[in-house]
Design an enzyme around this catalytic site. Structure first.
Site, PDB file in Angstrom:
ATOM      1  N   ASP A 362       0.897  -1.203  -0.095  1.00  0.00           N
ATOM      2  CA  ASP A 362       0.167   0.044  -0.027  1.00  0.00           C
ATOM      3  C   ASP A 362       0.781   1.046  -0.111  1.00  0.00           C
ATOM      4  O   ASP A 362       1.772   1.426   0.873  1.00  0.00           O
ATOM      5  CB  ASP A 362      -0.815   0.062   1.154  1.00  0.00           C
ATOM      6  CG  ASP A 362      -2.075   0.999   1.282  1.00  0.00           C
ATOM      7  OD1 ASP A 362      -1.754   2.147   0.404  1.00  0.00           O
ATOM      8  OD2 ASP A 362      -2.931   0.774   1.763  1.00  0.00           O
ATOM      9  N   LYS A 388     -10.154   6.216  -7.666  1.00  0.00           N
ATOM     10  CA  LYS A 388     -10.531   7.057  -8.625  1.00  0.00           C
ATOM     11  C   LYS A 388     -11.954   7.009  -8.996  1.00  0.00           C
ATOM     12  O   LYS A 388     -12.619   7.807  -9.581  1.00  0.00           O
ATOM     13  CB  LYS A 388      -9.814   6.477  -9.975  1.00  0.00           C
ATOM     14  CG  LYS A 388     -10.293   5.560 -10.489  1.00  0.00           C
ATOM     15  CD  LYS A 388      -9.629   4.839 -11.792  1.00  0.00           C
ATOM     16  CE  LYS A 388     -10.415   3.551 -12.332  1.00  0.00           C
ATOM     17  NZ  LYS A 388      -9.755   3.334 -13.593  1.00  0.00           N
ATOM     18  N   SER A 427      -2.684  12.434 -12.878  1.00  0.00           N
ATOM     19  CA  SER A 427      -3.870  13.165 -12.323  1.00  0.00           C
ATOM     20  C   SER A 427      -5.046  12.846 -13.084  1.00  0.00           C
ATOM     21  O   SER A 427      -4.912  12.106 -13.962  1.00  0.00           O
ATOM     22  CB  SER A 427      -3.522  14.476 -11.589  1.00  0.00           C
ATOM     23  OG  SER A 427      -4.471  15.049 -11.094  1.00  0.00           O
ATOM     24  N   LYS A 430     -10.879  15.666 -13.272  1.00  0.00           N
ATOM     25  CA  LYS A 430     -11.849  15.852 -12.001  1.00  0.00           C
ATOM     26  C   LYS A 430     -11.126  16.698 -10.970  1.00  0.00           C
ATOM     27  O   LYS A 430     -11.790  17.225 -10.154  1.00  0.00           O
ATOM     28  CB  LYS A 430     -12.295  14.511 -11.441  1.00  0.00           C
ATOM     29  CG  LYS A 430     -13.158  13.929 -12.419  1.00  0.00           C
ATOM     30  CD  LYS A 430     -13.888  12.529 -11.872  1.00  0.00           C
ATOM     31  CE  LYS A 430     -14.540  11.872 -12.881  1.00  0.00           C
ATOM     32  NZ  LYS A 430     -14.103  11.513 -14.218  1.00  0.00           N
ATOM     33  N   GLY A 472     -11.904   1.984 -21.748  1.00  0.00           N
ATOM     34  CA  GLY A 472     -11.491   0.484 -21.485  1.00  0.00           C
ATOM     35  C   GLY A 472     -11.057   0.453 -20.227  1.00  0.00           C
ATOM     36  O   GLY A 472     -10.581  -0.507 -19.758  1.00  0.00           O
ATOM     37  N   SER A 473     -10.645   1.493 -19.404  1.00  0.00           N
ATOM     38  CA  SER A 473     -10.232   1.410 -17.917  1.00  0.00           C
ATOM     39  C   SER A 473     -11.391   0.633 -17.316  1.00  0.00           C
ATOM     40  O   SER A 473     -12.315   0.611 -17.467  1.00  0.00           O
ATOM     41  CB  SER A 473      -9.854   2.858 -17.503  1.00  0.00           C
ATOM     42  OG  SER A 473     -10.958   3.673 -17.285  1.00  0.00           O
ATOM     43  N   THR A 494     -26.780   8.796 -15.980  1.00  0.00           N
ATOM     44  CA  THR A 494     -27.082   9.553 -14.910  1.00  0.00           C
ATOM     45  C   THR A 494     -27.971  10.733 -15.412  1.00  0.00           C
ATOM     46  O   THR A 494     -28.899  11.121 -14.790  1.00  0.00           O
ATOM     47  CB  THR A 494     -25.865  10.001 -14.028  1.00  0.00           C
ATOM     48  OG1 THR A 494     -24.876  10.666 -15.004  1.00  0.00           O
ATOM     49  CG2 THR A 494     -25.115   8.833 -13.528  1.00  0.00           C
ATOM     50  N   ARG A 562     -25.030  11.195  -9.568  1.00  0.00           N
ATOM     51  CA  ARG A 562     -24.423  10.509  -8.521  1.00  0.00           C
ATOM     52  C   ARG A 562     -23.746  11.420  -7.476  1.00  0.00           C
ATOM     53  O   ARG A 562     -23.243  12.623  -7.856  1.00  0.00           O
ATOM     54  CB  ARG A 562     -23.491   9.435  -8.798  1.00  0.00           C
ATOM     55  CG  ARG A 562     -24.133   8.398  -9.696  1.00  0.00           C
ATOM     56  CD  ARG A 562     -22.926   7.168 -10.185  1.00  0.00           C
ATOM     57  NE  ARG A 562     -22.056   8.040 -11.016  1.00  0.00           N
ATOM     58  CZ  ARG A 562     -20.801   7.400 -11.601  1.00  0.00           C
ATOM     59  NH1 ARG A 562     -20.855   5.998 -11.244  1.00  0.00           N
ATOM     60  NH2 ARG A 562     -20.166   7.879 -12.351  1.00  0.00           N
ATOM     61  N   GLU A 565     -21.093  14.102  -8.721  1.00  0.00           N
ATOM     62  CA  GLU A 565     -21.061  14.068 -10.177  1.00  0.00           C
ATOM     63  C   GLU A 565     -21.387  15.534 -10.937  1.00  0.00           C
ATOM     64  O   GLU A 565     -22.292  15.977 -10.279  1.00  0.00           O
ATOM     65  CB  GLU A 565     -21.481  12.991 -10.860  1.00  0.00           C
ATOM     66  CG  GLU A 565     -21.453  12.844 -12.179  1.00  0.00           C
ATOM     67  CD  GLU A 565     -22.037  11.502 -12.731  1.00  0.00           C
ATOM     68  OE1 GLU A 565     -21.356  10.630 -13.431  1.00  0.00           O
ATOM     69  OE2 GLU A 565     -23.298  11.097 -12.193  1.00  0.00           O
TER      70      GLU A 565
END
Length: 641
Positions: A362, A388, A427, A430, A472-473, A494, A562, A565
């Site tokens: 970690d 993330k 980074s 967001k 695709g992540s 959403t 959400r 968001e």
């Protein structure tokens, strides 16, 4: 065969397919050949008599004919000319026919000689014999040729009815090469019925015997009228705008859309596997960043590299790309056991000559991490480890601080302490004017990393890269939509107006590598991500590309934003200025920064609150560190008042 036909006829099914007739018995072939011989004999006699204006001069005409037929049939039996399967006839079968006919002619000629010696007359005149030899051979040969061609035509027709009838987009050399490769490979499930072009001067022309259709004709007719199932395109041959224009038309006409590789990438052995359904990723792709390979190579060749979060979507791709530059050692660190094991198996198979060390740890555990810096003289550190997922971090802000802020602090501080040449942080967009804890925690990490650049005695160049959503992540919207479509829907969005920037995983990692090469320290690099994509349009296209109709076959429903968001993501803060770089796709964002002493004290406060699991206090301090952080659709909105 007879049992099969009998069951079809007397069992109520009166349709007999040619595929049920495996081959004719040998005796039937022999009878047909003898009939051809008889016809050939009478035909040659008729021709000679017409030319000479004289009838057959021998009294016992039937005996002569019978003798020749018997001799010829005998040689056909000797050479087994009737034994092969006609539709699979080869040059060997042709040679057997020629030999049997030639031997017949020689034998009859020999009989002629003996007959002349004993009687003074001729058994048959030589012109009759020569013409019979020519006509009989041609008759036997053409019979086999026509049967072979007939079965070929029938087989191709049956195959074409089972294959997808496709057009090939384009009339250039690449398109013609792809079409020819498909036509020459009968095992492929595609049948080329024509070419498609934007030009209007090719209406009466054809290529490879196939018609050329104009875009105008496609627009005016349905696919049922055109008798077309789909279109094959070569993605590399078109610009993004051209591709979108064509794809919009094909989706409107309900065509199946397939993509084929360029001729340079084409190999006949794997053509079938290379032609695939067009994916939404193909429409979102842009021209990749141009990497200065030599600069990147020199930064990694024979160096020791650390990649945190190395089992994640971005981290694992960084590992793959770095491995191509032959570093002396790559240390891959991640806290997720199974993904770390998966990337270990992949890397050891693909790059057996590279030394790897896979560490389960970690990033927030300094006592576990520091020995790695003590043991290995890292030249480059790529810090991709982070939490993330916006809703999860919004619900667990203390965990987000521990990994995203404290973990980044530990890795960056150790990089400076042990004189790592370059530290590159991954980074997110967001972090710009954040509306959620995840984005704010990444912005706090950015501020701390930037502040280290100017600390006295620091020799490390600290570089930050910032980009949008990655196709695709893990957890990204496209794999999520694919699963929903495969399950029959509904597809959940959403908000109907939500938009996002997108880039591919290789593009994102090329940006990271490029930034690590060109950065001088303290920069935040942002990527020109083109136009943002409306998620609703994305969902509709994915449904259509899967062969369904939005809101008819697959429903689209809205679930509401959400927690944390926002509708629009940004790459630059309001008061940031950008500076160009030598790569037109990469810019430097001049965001406001903080002094090291100030940000360090604030990081200490928010970390202590996180350790105490005090969620509200964590977010309150985070809003002090990142004053532009305004919660959206979240319980923490009360703190903004």
């Amino acid at each position: 065969m007879y049992d099969s036909l009998r069951k079809k006829i007397f069992g109520g099914d009166n349709v007999v397919s040619l595929s049920d007739v495996r081959y004719l018995p040998r005796w039937i072939i022999l009878i047909i050949d003898i009939i051809i011989l008889v016809v050939s004999l009478f035909l040659s006699t008729y021709i000679i008599e017409k030319i000479t204006q004289r009838e057959f001069i021998y009294d016992d005409k039937s005996l002569v004919f019978l003798s020749i037929i018997v001799i010829n049939a005998l040689f056909m039996y000797v050479f087994k000319t009737y034994a092969g399967i006609i539709r699979h006839s080869t040059f060997t079968d042709l040679f057997k026919l020629l030999t049997s006919c030639f031997c017949t002619m020689v034998t009859v000629a020999t009989i002629n000689i003996f007959y002349f010696w004993f009687t003074g007359g001729k058994f048959i005149l030589t012109p009759y014999l020569i013409l019979y030899f020519i006509i009989s051979f041609m008759g036997l040969f053409l019979f086999r040729l026509y049967v072979k061609e007939f079965f070929h035509i029938v087989r191709e027709y049956r195959r074409s009815t089972l294959k997808k009838r496709i057009l090939v987009l384009g009339i250039d050399e690449q398109s013609i090469a792809i079409a020819r490769a498909i036509l020459d490979n009968p095992s492929l499930p595609y049948h080329v019925v024509g070419f498609l072009t934007q030009r209007t001067d090719s209406k009466r022309a054809s290529l490879l015997g196939k018609p050329i259709l104009s875009k105008e004709k496609i627009e005016k007719h349905s696919k049922e009228e055109l008798l077309v199932d789909g279109v094959i395109i070569i993605k590399e041959m078109m610009s993004k705008d051209e591709m979108n224009s064509w794809v919009n038309l094909f989706l409107e006409k309900d065509f199946n859309i397939f993509k084929a590789p360029s001729v340079q990438k084409l190999r006949d052995s794997d053509l079938g596997g290379s032609i695939r359904n067009l994916q939404i990723e193909d429409l979102l792709n842009r021209k990749p960043i141009k990497i200065e390979s030599e600069d990147v190579r020199s930064r990694h060749f024979n160096k020791t590299i650390l990649v945190t979060g190395g089992a994640g979507s971005i981290g694992s791709e960084i590992v793959r790309q770095v491995a191509q530059f032959n570093p002396s050692l790559i240390v891959v660190l991640d806290q997720a056991e199974t993904p770390l094991y998966d990337i270990e198996l992949e890397m050891r198979e693909k790059f057996p000559h590279i030394t790897f060390k896979f560490v389960l740890a970690d990033v927030s555990n300094k006592h576990r991490i520091e020995p790695l810096f003590q043991t290995y003289n890292f030249s480059m550190v790529y810090h991709a480890a982070a939490y993330k997922h916006v809703p999860l971090v919004e619900e667990n802000p203390h965990e987000g601080i521990i990994v995203n802020v404290l973990g980044s602090r530990i890795i960056a501080t150790l990089s400076s302490k042990y004189n790592v040449n370059r530290f590159v942080m991954v980074s997110t967009d967001k972090a710009v004017n954040p509306t959620n804890v995840m984005g704010a925690s990444k912005r706090a990490a950015e501020l701390f990393v930037q502040s280290l650049q100017n600390v006295e005695g620091n020799k490390t160049k600290f570089i930050t890269t910032r980009f949008g959503n990655v196709l695709g992540s893990n957890g990204s919207v496209i794999p999520y939509f694919k699963k929903q479509i495969e399950a029959g829907g509904p597809v959940t969005i959403t908000h109907p107006d939500i938009v996002r920037y997108f880039m591919t995983i290789p593009e994102a990692c090329e940006l990271v590598l490029q930034a690590g090469t060109m950065g001088h320290g303290g920069e935040i690099f942002v990527f020109d991500m083109g136009e943002p994509v409306k998620i609703l349009d994305l969902a509709r296209r994915m449904i259509k590309l899967s062969g369904f109709e939005p809101n008819i076959d697959i429903k689209i429903i809205y679930t509401g934003l959400r927690p944390g968001e926002k509708l629009y993501e940004e790459l630059l803060s309001d008061d940031a200025k950008t500076l160009p770089t030598h790569n037109e796709k990469i810019m430097i964002s001049k965001d406001p920064s903080m002094a090291f002493s100030e940000i360090e004290s604030m990081i200490n406060l928010v970390t202590r609150a996180a350790v105490k699991r005090d969620k509200v206090e964590v977010v309150r301090i985070l809003k002090t560190i990142v004053p532009e952080f305004r919660s959206n659709n979240s319980i923490y909105e009360i703190l903004d008042k």
